[in-house]
Write a protein that holds these residues in place. Structure first.
Motif, PDB file in Angstrom:
ATOM      1  N   THR A   8       0.773  -1.302  -0.052  1.00 47.01           N
ATOM      2  CA  THR A   8      -0.039  -0.065   0.146  1.00 47.01           C
ATOM      3  C   THR A   8       1.046   1.373  -0.140  1.00 47.01           C
ATOM      4  N   LEU A   9       1.224   1.431   1.134  1.00 48.72           N
ATOM      5  CA  LEU A   9       2.088   2.669   1.184  1.00 48.72           C
ATOM      6  C   LEU A   9       3.308   2.692   0.166  1.00 48.72           C
ATOM      7  N   GLY A  10       4.003   1.372   0.271  1.00 49.13           N
ATOM      8  CA  GLY A  10       5.133   1.252  -0.660  1.00 49.13           C
ATOM      9  C   GLY A  10       4.903   1.450  -2.072  1.00 49.13           C
ATOM     10  N   HIS A  11       3.809   1.148  -2.457  1.00 51.17           N
ATOM     11  CA  HIS A  11       3.517   1.466  -4.031  1.00 51.17           C
ATOM     12  C   HIS A  11       3.114   2.769  -4.219  1.00 51.17           C
ATOM     13  N   MET A  12       2.478   3.324  -3.173  1.00 53.37           N
ATOM     14  CA  MET A  12       2.240   4.809  -3.480  1.00 53.37           C
ATOM     15  C   MET A  12       3.397   5.700  -3.367  1.00 53.37           C
ATOM     16  N   MET A  13       4.563   5.362  -2.800  1.00 51.62           N
ATOM     17  CA  MET A  13       5.792   6.071  -2.869  1.00 51.62           C
ATOM     18  C   MET A  13       6.513   5.955  -4.175  1.00 51.62           C
ATOM     19  N   LEU A  14       6.087   4.860  -4.978  1.00 53.31           N
ATOM     20  CA  LEU A  14       7.129   4.852  -5.996  1.00 53.31           C
ATOM     21  C   LEU A  14       7.000   5.811  -6.923  1.00 53.31           C
ATOM     22  N   PRO A  15       8.158   6.380  -7.504  1.00 55.22           N
ATOM     23  CA  PRO A  15       8.102   7.699  -8.291  1.00 55.22           C
ATOM     24  C   PRO A  15       7.033   7.780  -9.262  1.00 55.22           C
ATOM     25  N   VAL A  16       6.469   7.079  -9.968  1.00 59.81           N
ATOM     26  CA  VAL A  16       5.537   7.327 -11.062  1.00 59.81           C
ATOM     27  C   VAL A  16       4.382   7.466 -10.293  1.00 59.81           C
ATOM     28  N   ASN A  17       3.873   6.777  -9.329  1.00 54.94           N
ATOM     29  CA  ASN A  17       2.508   6.782  -8.702  1.00 54.94           C
ATOM     30  C   ASN A  17       2.541   8.267  -7.887  1.00 54.94           C
ATOM     31  N   PHE A  18       3.515   8.322  -6.973  1.00 57.30           N
ATOM     32  CA  PHE A  18       3.859   9.793  -6.250  1.00 57.30           C
ATOM     33  C   PHE A  18       3.745  10.871  -7.074  1.00 57.30           C
ATOM     34  N   LEU A  19       4.479  11.116  -8.123  1.00 62.18           N
ATOM     35  CA  LEU A  19       4.403  12.217  -9.093  1.00 62.18           C
ATOM     36  C   LEU A  19       3.123  12.369  -9.676  1.00 62.18           C
ATOM     37  N   ILE A  20       2.579  11.186 -10.112  1.00 59.98           N
ATOM     38  CA  ILE A  20       1.086  11.552 -10.847  1.00 59.98           C
ATOM     39  C   ILE A  20       0.223  11.902  -9.852  1.00 59.98           C
ATOM     40  N   GLY A  21       0.245  11.496  -8.598  1.00 56.98           N
ATOM     41  CA  GLY A  21      -0.653  12.101  -7.415  1.00 56.98           C
ATOM     42  C   GLY A  21      -0.352  13.645  -7.148  1.00 56.98           C
ATOM     43  N   ILE A  22       0.889  14.014  -7.034  1.00 60.43           N
ATOM     44  CA  ILE A  22       1.313  15.062  -6.781  1.00 60.43           C
ATOM     45  C   ILE A  22       0.661  16.022  -8.158  1.00 60.43           C
ATOM     46  N   GLY A  23       0.990  15.597  -9.114  1.00 58.96           N
ATOM     47  CA  GLY A  23       0.384  16.431 -10.262  1.00 58.96           C
ATOM     48  C   GLY A  23      -1.097  16.541 -10.355  1.00 58.96           C
ATOM     49  N   LEU A  24      -1.857  15.373  -9.960  1.00 60.72           N
ATOM     50  CA  LEU A  24      -3.102  15.569  -9.784  1.00 60.72           C
ATOM     51  C   LEU A  24      -3.672  16.504  -8.725  1.00 60.72           C
TER      52      LEU A  24
END
Length: 267
Positions: A8-24
């Motif tokens: 859960t947290l580990g997958h959320m912190m992966l660069p692609v997921n994290f940066l897409i979240g920041i962008g959204l």
């Protein structure tokens, strides 16, 4: 708990997921009184995604992992057994289609099969259940046997370990299943970038193994300055490397490995 957090947290912190979240989040803020912050977040996310996609960042992060262990020295003679870690077979998709579906790291299975053919007296162990947080009862090991048999490995030589969900359990369950004897030599087959974490966990479990790295993603030092023109490749390497480093840090912080970057055993 460790497994749940990693998925859960580990997958959320992966660069692609994290940066897409920041962008959204930035795009959402554009419609509020925090529009200025939203623009900064959206632009920053796009720039960082481009760096992850096209720059040598993924190669730079992967190289020290892949270079940590040399290729196995066959001069030591025939091993008693071969352990290959899961991560190649998509168990749920295999169950849906009624046949083994290999989507990633096929070199793990190919390399282990080649070793098994070269050393006909060695036992072959496949360790892999389901890495998914939510899954059906399908396990990688349920389909690995058929692949090995199709490659010419007799069923009588195969041992399937289907309970493990991650590398920690690969090590612990393999040790419990095999009860290795003093003096036995077991090869560990997994991706080169994954070998430091795997060896560290097997050592902590009290299972001495000889690394047999496969599935390299970086050619050599020359790739440390190599840019890519295929975004998905760069993003994939960056995510892969960050996930591996996060795993090493987490396992070291929780005492599950003794060194941040396990290396060859001292002689």
């Amino acid at each position: 708990m460790f497994f749940v957090l990693s998925k859960t947290l580990g997958h959320m912190m992966l660069p692609v997921n994290f940066l897409i979240g920041i962008g959204l989040a930035g795009l959402i803020l554009l419609a509020t009184r925090f529009a200025s912050l939203g623009r900064k977040l959206a632009i920053s996310a796009l720039v960082l995604l481009a760096i992850c996609a096209y720059s040598p960042l993924g190669n730079v992060l992967l190289y020290p992992l892949e270079a940590r262990f040399p290729s196995w020295d066959a001069a030591r003679g025939a091993p008693d057994g071969i352990i290959v870690l899961g991560g190649s077979i998509e168990a749920d998709i295999s169950a849906a289609h009624g046949t083994a579906v290999v989507r990633g790291a096929p070199d793990r299975i190919i390399g282990a099969a080649a070793l098994a053919l070269r050393y006909p007296n060695a036992r072959v162990v496949f360790s892999g259940g389901s890495p998914n947080l939510i899954s059906n009862d399908a396990r990688e090991a349920d389909y690995a046997g058929a692949i090995f048999e199709s490659l010419g490995i007799a069923k009588s030589r195969l041992i399937m370990e289907r309970g493990s969900r991650n590398t920690l359990e690969n090590a612990e369950f393999s040790k419990a299943l095999l009860a290795p004897k003093e003096g036995e030599r077991w090869l560990l087959v997994t991706s080169a970038y994954h070998m430091p974490r795997s060896v560290g966990l097997f050592r902590k479990a009290g299972f001495s193994v000889e690394p047999y790295p496969v599935d390299w993603r970086v050619g050599g030092r020359g790739d440390l300055l190599a840019f890519t023109d295929v975004a998905v490749d760069g993003l994939g390497r960056t995510d892969l490397a960050v996930r591996e480093w996060m795993g090493l840090i987490a396992y070291r912080a929780t005492g599950k490995i003794d060194d941040l970057l396990p290396g060859p055993a001292l002689k």
